[in-house]
Design an enzyme around this catalytic site. Structure first.
Site, mmCIF file in Angstrom:
data_model
loop_
_atom_site.group_PDB
_atom_site.id
_atom_site.type_symbol
_atom_site.label_atom_id
_atom_site.label_comp_id
_atom_site.label_asym_id
_atom_site.label_seq_id
_atom_site.Cartn_x
_atom_site.Cartn_y
_atom_site.Cartn_z
ATOM 1 N N ARG A 21 9.710 3.699 -10.802
ATOM 2 C CA ARG A 21 8.924 3.078 -11.408
ATOM 3 C C ARG A 21 7.621 2.962 -10.277
ATOM 4 O O ARG A 21 6.118 2.419 -9.845
ATOM 5 C CB ARG A 21 9.531 1.798 -12.030
ATOM 6 C CG ARG A 21 8.743 0.713 -12.770
ATOM 7 C CD ARG A 21 7.921 -0.246 -11.932
ATOM 8 N NE ARG A 21 9.139 -1.494 -11.173
ATOM 9 C CZ ARG A 21 8.868 -2.007 -10.404
ATOM 10 N NH1 ARG A 21 7.191 -1.726 -10.358
ATOM 11 N NH2 ARG A 21 9.339 -2.768 -9.790
ATOM 12 N N ASP A 22 8.770 1.829 -9.026
ATOM 13 C CA ASP A 22 8.202 1.340 -7.754
ATOM 14 C C ASP A 22 7.151 2.827 -7.316
ATOM 15 O O ASP A 22 6.452 3.223 -6.758
ATOM 16 C CB ASP A 22 8.804 1.181 -7.124
ATOM 17 C CG ASP A 22 7.993 0.088 -6.182
ATOM 18 O OD1 ASP A 22 6.315 -0.255 -5.993
ATOM 19 O OD2 ASP A 22 8.455 -2.124 -6.255
ATOM 20 N N HIS A 51 3.702 4.146 -8.021
ATOM 21 C CA HIS A 51 2.187 3.899 -7.341
ATOM 22 C C HIS A 51 2.221 5.011 -6.336
ATOM 23 O O HIS A 51 0.807 5.158 -6.206
ATOM 24 C CB HIS A 51 2.675 2.668 -6.878
ATOM 25 C CG HIS A 51 2.538 1.634 -7.153
ATOM 26 N ND1 HIS A 51 2.090 0.882 -7.580
ATOM 27 C CD2 HIS A 51 4.049 0.441 -7.361
ATOM 28 C CE1 HIS A 51 1.843 -0.757 -8.613
ATOM 29 N NE2 HIS A 51 3.174 -0.616 -8.185
ATOM 30 N N HIS A 79 14.210 -7.213 -3.093
ATOM 31 C CA HIS A 79 13.410 -5.773 -3.809
ATOM 32 C C HIS A 79 12.653 -5.888 -2.399
ATOM 33 O O HIS A 79 11.900 -7.307 -2.070
ATOM 34 C CB HIS A 79 12.831 -6.069 -4.752
ATOM 35 C CG HIS A 79 12.071 -4.948 -5.187
ATOM 36 N ND1 HIS A 79 12.081 -3.984 -5.961
ATOM 37 C CD2 HIS A 79 10.953 -4.654 -4.502
ATOM 38 C CE1 HIS A 79 11.184 -3.121 -6.062
ATOM 39 N NE2 HIS A 79 10.096 -3.728 -5.125
ATOM 40 N N SER A 122 7.063 -8.245 -2.210
ATOM 41 C CA SER A 122 5.927 -7.308 -2.641
ATOM 42 C C SER A 122 4.800 -7.034 -1.023
ATOM 43 O O SER A 122 4.747 -5.729 -1.675
ATOM 44 C CB SER A 122 4.944 -8.092 -3.664
ATOM 45 O OG SER A 122 5.734 -8.410 -4.280
ATOM 46 N N HIS A 180 9.741 -4.012 0.291
ATOM 47 C CA HIS A 180 9.288 -3.152 0.947
ATOM 48 C C HIS A 180 9.239 -3.130 2.231
ATOM 49 O O HIS A 180 9.243 -3.878 3.267
ATOM 50 C CB HIS A 180 7.389 -3.640 0.603
ATOM 51 C CG HIS A 180 7.734 -3.583 -1.560
ATOM 52 N ND1 HIS A 180 6.954 -1.875 -1.421
ATOM 53 C CD2 HIS A 180 7.635 -4.128 -1.883
ATOM 54 C CE1 HIS A 180 7.272 -1.830 -2.914
ATOM 55 N NE2 HIS A 180 7.566 -3.136 -3.122
#
Length: 340
Positions: free
Chosen positions: A12-13, A16, A194, A167, A196
């Site tokens: 999913r991520d 991108h 989550h 994010s 990054h």
């Protein structure tokens, strides 16, 4: 030994990172390998979740329904997850059909101060028998107490856990601990993180979250994800095992999973580039990078200055039109300084 739920949004991520062009064959191969490795949750979809495939956000090669069907057919032990942002995905048109097709874990995301938008989706997911989690995006933009209050709204709507999303990859370990600790102390549901990797802190920040009580962490194969990528799954699993956490994941199999991802899915392995560092320092999500680079060239301004000014204005995804406004102002200011 503390048990940790590792959730894997590679499909999913990571979508991108390939402009949402994952194929059915890639999804199938990854799901089979993830299942063999014992990954607890495999999330699939457009990078922005259900119903996000569009000209503005990028058209996906494979429809939401087909991605879910393929993943469902290739997962036996792992649970199948989907992500939805209220505003993109509706209950009737998108979330309901996704559950009909076999989604078992539903994550509902919103900007970190807009949990009100997620409540109907969360309630619906629970009513349908799914595991339901709230995701608070851009969590560096709110104080811990605000995040806790937003999370309580999600819990009241039925969320079994709330995941803070860094994010923009902007947080440092102490900032993660402060946020997660307030959440854990003030909630009766699970708390997750989550990350990054804009500042190279994704694994360290994930460990920091666990140290103060988080029990859910996300990781993607080779860090496959938007911008500088996510927490690197196989590294995370190795570190967690070394620290004594129980994940239920087979180390050798997850290493093979990541090798497969690099060989069959990734066009380039995510790395921390100069733009990623500026993105993380500015607290601006990396999806702004391409338009910021293009517009900075158009107006003859430094893209780094543009990013830091966008950060000062606390822009969030969907405000890309502000880039031109900021670039014009920076160019005018530079011209005034030259003329003075």
């Amino acid at each position: 030994m503390t048990s940790i739920l590792v959730s894997d949004p590679t499909l999913r991520d990571g979508n991108h990172a390939v402009a949402h062009q994952l194929t059915e064959a890639q999804i199938a191969a990854y799901c089979r390998a993830a299942d063999a490795a014992g990954i607890p949750v495999v999330e699939v979809g457009h990078g922005n979740g259900l119903a996000a495939s569009s000209l503005q956000l990028g058209l996906a090669r494979v429809s939401d329904a087909d991605m879910i069907r393929v993943a469902r057919a290739n997962l036996q032990r792992s649970r199948l997850g989907v992500f939805v942002i209220a505003g993109f995905g509706t209950i009737k048109r998108d979330l309901g059909p996704a559950i009909d097709l076999g989604a078992e874990v539903v994550r509902v995301g919103s900007h970190c101060t807009e949990a009100d938008t997620t409540l109907r989706h969360l309630t619906y997911a629970r009513e349908r028998g799914c595991a339901a989690y709230g995701n608070l995006m851009m969590s560096h933009m709110a104080e811990p107490e605000t995040l806790r209050e937003e999370a309580r709204k999600m819990a009241d709507a039925g969320a079994q856990g709330v995941v803070l999303m860094d994010s923009a990859g902007a947080l440092l370990p102490d900032e993660v601990r402060r946020r997660i600790d307030v959440m854990v102390q003030g909630l009766d549901i699970a708390v997750g993180f989550h990350a990054h990797n804009n500042l190279g802190m994704a694994v360290a920040n994930s460990v920091a979250a666990l140290e103060v009580g988080a029990t859910i962490v996300d990781g993607t194969a080779r860090g496959f994800g938007a911008g500088a990528g996510n927490t690197q799954l196989e590294v995370l699993v190795g570190v967690l095992h070394k620290l004594g956490y129980e994940t239920g994941i087979d180390l050798y199999k997850v290493l093979e999973l990541s090798d497969l991802a690099e060989e069959q899915i990734l066009e380039t392995v995510p790395v921390v580039r100069s733009g990623s560092i500026v993105s993380g320092m500015a607290g601006v999500v990396s999806t702004f990078a391409k338009p910021a680079a293009r517009i900075s060239r158009q107006f003859g301004v430094d893209a780094r200055d543009l990013f830091f000014e966008l950060g000062r204005r606390k822009v969030v995804a969907g405000q890309e039109d502000i880039i031109i406004e900021v670039a014009k102002e920076l160019a005018a200011k530079a011209a005034e300084e030259v003329a003075a």
